[in-house]
Motif scaffolding. Structure first.
Motif, PDB file in Angstrom:
ATOM      1  N   UNK A   1       0.841  -1.197   0.000  1.00  0.00           N
ATOM      2  CA  UNK A   1       0.000   0.000   0.000  1.00  0.00           C
ATOM      3  C   UNK A   1       0.874   1.244   0.000  1.00  0.00           C
ATOM      4  N   UNK A   2       0.331   2.340  -0.493  1.00  0.00           N
ATOM      5  CA  UNK A   2       1.093   3.595  -0.551  1.00  0.00           C
ATOM      6  C   UNK A   2       1.206   4.219   0.831  1.00  0.00           C
ATOM      7  N   UNK A   3       2.334   4.871   1.035  1.00  0.00           N
ATOM      8  CA  UNK A   3       2.576   5.605   2.277  1.00  0.00           C
ATOM      9  C   UNK A   3       2.990   7.029   1.931  1.00  0.00           C
ATOM     10  N   UNK A   4       2.393   7.960   2.620  1.00  0.00           N
ATOM     11  CA  UNK A   4       2.757   9.363   2.527  1.00  0.00           C
ATOM     12  C   UNK A   4       3.101   9.813   3.930  1.00  0.00           C
ATOM     13  N   UNK A   5       3.976  10.774   4.022  1.00  0.00           N
ATOM     14  CA  UNK A   5       4.356  11.245   5.344  1.00  0.00           C
ATOM     15  C   UNK A   5       4.685  12.715   5.336  1.00  0.00           C
ATOM     16  N   UNK A   6       4.739  13.268   6.538  1.00  0.00           N
ATOM     17  CA  UNK A   6       5.143  14.667   6.682  1.00  0.00           C
ATOM     18  C   UNK A   6       5.906  14.835   7.978  1.00  0.00           C
ATOM     19  N   UNK A   7       6.756  15.857   7.999  1.00  0.00           N
ATOM     20  CA  UNK A   7       7.505  16.197   9.200  1.00  0.00           C
ATOM     21  C   UNK A   7       7.623  17.708   9.307  1.00  0.00           C
ATOM     22  N   UNK A   8       7.537  18.206  10.513  1.00  0.00           N
ATOM     23  CA  UNK A   8       7.705  19.632  10.754  1.00  0.00           C
ATOM     24  C   UNK A   8       9.156  19.990  11.011  1.00  0.00           C
ATOM     25  N   UNK A   9      10.032  18.999  11.062  1.00  0.00           N
ATOM     26  CA  UNK A   9      11.442  19.255  11.317  1.00  0.00           C
ATOM     27  C   UNK A   9      12.191  19.291   9.987  1.00  0.00           C
ATOM     28  N   UNK A  10      12.776  20.427   9.665  1.00  0.00           N
ATOM     29  CA  UNK A  10      13.473  20.565   8.383  1.00  0.00           C
ATOM     30  C   UNK A  10      14.919  20.079   8.440  1.00  0.00           C
ATOM     31  N   UNK A  11      15.407  19.733   9.636  1.00  0.00           N
ATOM     32  CA  UNK A  11      16.776  19.214   9.733  1.00  0.00           C
ATOM     33  C   UNK A  11      16.847  17.800   9.179  1.00  0.00           C
ATOM     34  N   UNK A  12      17.939  17.498   8.535  1.00  0.00           N
ATOM     35  CA  UNK A  12      18.181  16.135   8.066  1.00  0.00           C
ATOM     36  C   UNK A  12      18.529  15.255   9.262  1.00  0.00           C
ATOM     37  N   UNK A  13      18.346  13.952   9.087  1.00  0.00           N
ATOM     38  CA  UNK A  13      18.590  12.985  10.162  1.00  0.00           C
ATOM     39  C   UNK A  13      20.000  13.139  10.742  1.00  0.00           C
ATOM     40  N   UNK A  14      20.993  13.242   9.872  1.00  0.00           N
ATOM     41  CA  UNK A  14      22.389  13.349  10.328  1.00  0.00           C
ATOM     42  C   UNK A  14      22.594  14.578  11.211  1.00  0.00           C
ATOM     43  N   UNK A  15      21.997  15.704  10.851  1.00  0.00           N
ATOM     44  CA  UNK A  15      22.117  16.914  11.673  1.00  0.00           C
ATOM     45  C   UNK A  15      21.518  16.690  13.060  1.00  0.00           C
ATOM     46  N   UNK A  16      20.376  16.039  13.112  1.00  0.00           N
ATOM     47  CA  UNK A  16      19.738  15.768  14.408  1.00  0.00           C
ATOM     48  C   UNK A  16      20.547  14.774  15.232  1.00  0.00           C
ATOM     49  N   UNK A  17      21.312  13.920  14.544  1.00  0.00           N
ATOM     50  CA  UNK A  17      22.114  12.906  15.229  1.00  0.00           C
ATOM     51  C   UNK A  17      23.473  13.432  15.673  1.00  0.00           C
ATOM     52  N   UNK A  18      23.750  14.702  15.462  1.00  0.00           N
ATOM     53  CA  UNK A  18      24.999  15.278  15.932  1.00  0.00           C
ATOM     54  C   UNK A  18      25.927  15.773  14.857  1.00  0.00           C
ATOM     55  N   UNK A  19      25.568  15.580  13.594  1.00  0.00           N
ATOM     56  CA  UNK A  19      26.343  16.074  12.446  1.00  0.00           C
ATOM     57  C   UNK A  19      27.805  15.639  12.479  1.00  0.00           C
ATOM     58  N   UNK A  20      28.044  14.420  12.926  1.00  0.00           N
ATOM     59  CA  UNK A  20      29.407  13.885  12.917  1.00  0.00           C
ATOM     60  C   UNK A  20      29.375  12.504  12.274  1.00  0.00           C
ATOM     61  N   UNK A  21      30.563  11.958  12.026  1.00  0.00           N
ATOM     62  CA  UNK A  21      30.639  10.645  11.388  1.00  0.00           C
ATOM     63  C   UNK A  21      30.276   9.502  12.324  1.00  0.00           C
ATOM     64  N   UNK A  22      30.569   9.678  13.633  1.00  0.00           N
ATOM     65  CA  UNK A  22      30.349   8.614  14.615  1.00  0.00           C
ATOM     66  C   UNK A  22      29.538   9.132  15.795  1.00  0.00           C
ATOM     67  N   UNK A  23      28.739   8.242  16.387  1.00  0.00           N
ATOM     68  CA  UNK A  23      28.035   8.617  17.606  1.00  0.00           C
ATOM     69  C   UNK A  23      28.936   8.370  18.811  1.00  0.00           C
ATOM     70  N   UNK A  24      28.417   8.583  20.013  1.00  0.00           N
ATOM     71  CA  UNK A  24      29.234   8.446  21.225  1.00  0.00           C
ATOM     72  C   UNK A  24      29.703   7.023  21.486  1.00  0.00           C
ATOM     73  N   UNK A  25      29.095   6.037  20.820  1.00  0.00           N
ATOM     74  CA  UNK A  25      29.520   4.639  20.966  1.00  0.00           C
ATOM     75  C   UNK A  25      30.466   4.209  19.854  1.00  0.00           C
ATOM     76  N   UNK A  26      30.784   5.133  18.943  1.00  0.00           N
ATOM     77  CA  UNK A  26      31.679   4.810  17.844  1.00  0.00           C
ATOM     78  C   UNK A  26      30.992   4.225  16.631  1.00  0.00           C
ATOM     79  N   UNK A  27      29.657   4.254  16.613  1.00  0.00           N
ATOM     80  CA  UNK A  27      28.912   3.727  15.474  1.00  0.00           C
ATOM     81  C   UNK A  27      28.749   4.809  14.406  1.00  0.00           C
TER      82      UNK A  27
END
Length: 160
Positions: free
Chosen positions: A83-109
């Motif tokens: 089935x088709x899925x449509x979505x919306x978000x009010x947050x204009x930041x990309x996922x990476x920016x919200x995740x800290x805008x770095x290559x690795x997280x605090x666990x090294x992932x």
């Protein structure tokens, strides 16, 4: 076309229905165990999704950097049924920016960097279903909802 979104629930404490009278309403007993109540809500939601042709998912980050996991499950469930899925978000930041805008997280992932609104599986699934994800750079009338973005999803769905 069948309905797109499930109706709200009515609790045993409220005698006012919050959805169509044609839908089966789960009855909640005051002494019902919470896990049992939760499972019955899940089963009813699944039945409602099975009766729909598409989903419109609010993917605005909720309680974290990503969309609500229940909403993501619902979108994935519908996509898995073809089935088709449509979505919306009010947050204009990309996922990476919200995740800290770095290559690795605090666990090294490694933090994914695909310039997408959320995890690649969410946006990729919506796209492959024939749906679309709408992003807003401005706040809606509520922190987690925009009637205008919802209307854009409805218009896009009506034209498929």
């Amino acid at each position: 076309m069948r309905p797109v979104a499930p109706p709200a629930y009515r609790s045993s404490k409220s005698q006012t229905p919050t959805s169509s009278p044609h839908r089966r309403q789960p009855e909640f007993l005051d002494d019902e165990a919470k896990p049992e109540r939760g499972h019955r809500i899940y089963q009813t939601n699944r039945e409602l999704m099975d009766s729909c042709d598409a989903v419109i998912a609010n993917l605005t980050p909720f309680r974290g950097i990503s969309a609500d996991p229940g909403t993501v499950f619902e979108a994935g469930y519908m996509i898995g049924q073809g089935k088709r899925a449509f979505g919306f978000t009010l947050n204009s930041q990309r996922y990476r920016e919200r995740a800290g805008a770095s290559d690795l997280d605090e666990l090294g992932h490694t933090i994914e960097n695909f310039e997408m609104s959320d995890n690649l599986m969410i946006e990729g699934g919506i796209r492959d279903s024939g749906g679309q994800l709408f992003m807003s750079g401005q706040p809606g009338e509520h922190r987690f909802f925009s009637a205008e973005l919802f209307r854009r999803c409805v218009r896009a769905l009506a034209h498929v």
